[in-house]
Motif scaffolding. Structure first.
Motif, PDB file in Angstrom:
ATOM      1  N   LEU A 255       5.016   3.919  -8.687  1.00 42.50           N
ATOM      2  CA  LEU A 255       4.486   4.355  -7.399  1.00 42.50           C
ATOM      3  C   LEU A 255       4.887   5.798  -7.135  1.00 42.50           C
ATOM      4  O   LEU A 255       5.964   6.235  -7.533  1.00 42.50           O
ATOM      5  N   ASP A 256       4.000   6.522  -6.449  1.00 41.12           N
ATOM      6  CA  ASP A 256       4.376   7.852  -5.980  1.00 41.12           C
ATOM      7  C   ASP A 256       5.446   7.722  -4.908  1.00 41.12           C
ATOM      8  O   ASP A 256       5.643   6.657  -4.314  1.00 41.12           O
ATOM      9  N   ALA A 257       6.119   8.837  -4.624  1.00 45.46           N
ATOM     10  CA  ALA A 257       7.264   8.793  -3.724  1.00 45.46           C
ATOM     11  C   ALA A 257       6.886   8.335  -2.313  1.00 45.46           C
ATOM     12  O   ALA A 257       7.551   7.479  -1.729  1.00 45.46           O
ATOM     13  N   PHE A 258       5.834   8.911  -1.745  1.00 42.94           N
ATOM     14  CA  PHE A 258       5.481   8.584  -0.364  1.00 42.94           C
ATOM     15  C   PHE A 258       5.051   7.120  -0.214  1.00 42.94           C
ATOM     16  O   PHE A 258       5.558   6.434   0.682  1.00 42.94           O
ATOM     17  N   PRO A 259       4.135   6.594  -1.044  1.00 42.17           N
ATOM     18  CA  PRO A 259       3.803   5.161  -0.931  1.00 42.17           C
ATOM     19  C   PRO A 259       5.015   4.259  -1.145  1.00 42.17           C
ATOM     20  O   PRO A 259       5.146   3.224  -0.482  1.00 42.17           O
ATOM     21  N   ALA A 260       5.903   4.641  -2.064  1.00 44.92           N
ATOM     22  CA  ALA A 260       7.105   3.841  -2.292  1.00 44.92           C
ATOM     23  C   ALA A 260       7.976   3.812  -1.045  1.00 44.92           C
ATOM     24  O   ALA A 260       8.531   2.766  -0.672  1.00 44.92           O
ATOM     25  N   ALA A 261       8.091   4.956  -0.379  1.00 48.16           N
ATOM     26  CA  ALA A 261       8.873   5.018   0.855  1.00 48.16           C
ATOM     27  C   ALA A 261       8.231   4.172   1.941  1.00 48.16           C
ATOM     28  O   ALA A 261       8.923   3.455   2.683  1.00 48.16           O
ATOM     29  N   VAL A 262       6.905   4.242   2.054  1.00 48.49           N
ATOM     30  CA  VAL A 262       6.200   3.441   3.069  1.00 48.49           C
ATOM     31  C   VAL A 262       6.434   1.953   2.829  1.00 48.49           C
ATOM     32  O   VAL A 262       6.717   1.196   3.770  1.00 48.49           O
ATOM     33  N   ILE A 263       6.337   1.524   1.580  1.00 48.66           N
ATOM     34  CA  ILE A 263       6.557   0.107   1.257  1.00 48.66           C
ATOM     35  C   ILE A 263       7.987  -0.300   1.590  1.00 48.66           C
ATOM     36  O   ILE A 263       8.231  -1.349   2.204  1.00 48.66           O
TER      37      ILE A 263
END
Length: 231
Positions: free
Chosen positions: A86-94
């Protein structure tokens, strides 16, 4: 002009820009998704079938019992070993969504339980279905009780987004770290970041107070109207 003040002025916009572009969107998206997840989890915990109740309990137990930082590391750094990148931003959102969902589910569950059972009985007595009773009678009363703890959760999330820097999300704290790495002035940069977080939290706290006062006034008005009708 002192050198430290000049550095603070020069770094203010890059840090504020990172906050506007990454920190605030990350907070809003994660909280909205986490609140929806928490609402579903709370309903399943209270009214769902036994197997789903056990699944939700395990989810809440797991998330609340492990550090948010570890959860972010597992999603961003460990999942690629299982073939999920996962990219950083989607990973953070999850990561933030799962974390907020667990905590808000407990808040929502408690507020739903705080509504007297007589309210359910009164709704059923006028032929309301379960869904109608929940939507028209129970949720409006529970929402007033839930506002303070949910607001506190939101404010905490704003500060917790700084942890996204460890998985390379270019939010406000990572911007401060990058500037400090170049200027070798971590005290000034980190203090400035702390002040910006403090200002944002203070504004949100003031808005929370106003919202609570408004809800309290509406509650008093409705109570007075009910008493007038009864008399």
């Amino acid at each position: 002009m002192p050198s430290w003040f000049s550095l603070a002025l020069d770094s203010f916009w890059p840090m504020l820009y990172a906050g506007l572009v990454f920190t605030i969107p990350l907070t809003l998206i994660s909280f909205a998704l986490g609140l929806g997840l928490g609402f579903i989890a709370a309903l399943l915990r209270l009214y769902g079938p036994a197997p789903l109740r056990y699944v939700v309990r395990f989810y809440v137990w797991l998330i609340r019992g492990t550090p948010l930082l570890v959860q972010l590391f597992l999603i961003f750094y460990a999942l690629p070993s299982a073939g999920i990148t996962l990219d950083a931003f989607p990973a953070a959102v999850i990561g933030f969504t799962l974390n907020i969902g667990a905590y808000t589910s407990e808040v929502i569950r408690a507020t739903l339980l705080s509504v007297p059972k007589g309210q359910w009985e009164a709704a059923h007595s006028i032929s309301m279905t379960w869904a109608q009773s929940l939507r028209r009678i129970i949720l409006p009363q529970a929402a007033r009780v839930a506002v303070p703890p949910l607001s506190n959760t939101f404010i905490s999330l704003v500060k917790d987004t700084s942890l996204a820097s460890v998985i390379t999300v270019p939010e406000m704290f990572l911007a401060a770290q990058r500037i400090a790495a170049v200027t070798y002035q971590p005290l000034i940069l980190y203090t400035e970041a702390a002040i910006i977080y403090l200002l944002i939290s203070s504004v949100l706290s003031a808005l929370q107070t106003r919202l609570e006062i408004r809800l309290e006034r509406n509650s008093v008005k409705e109570s007075d109207n009910d008493n007038a009708v009864t008399n």
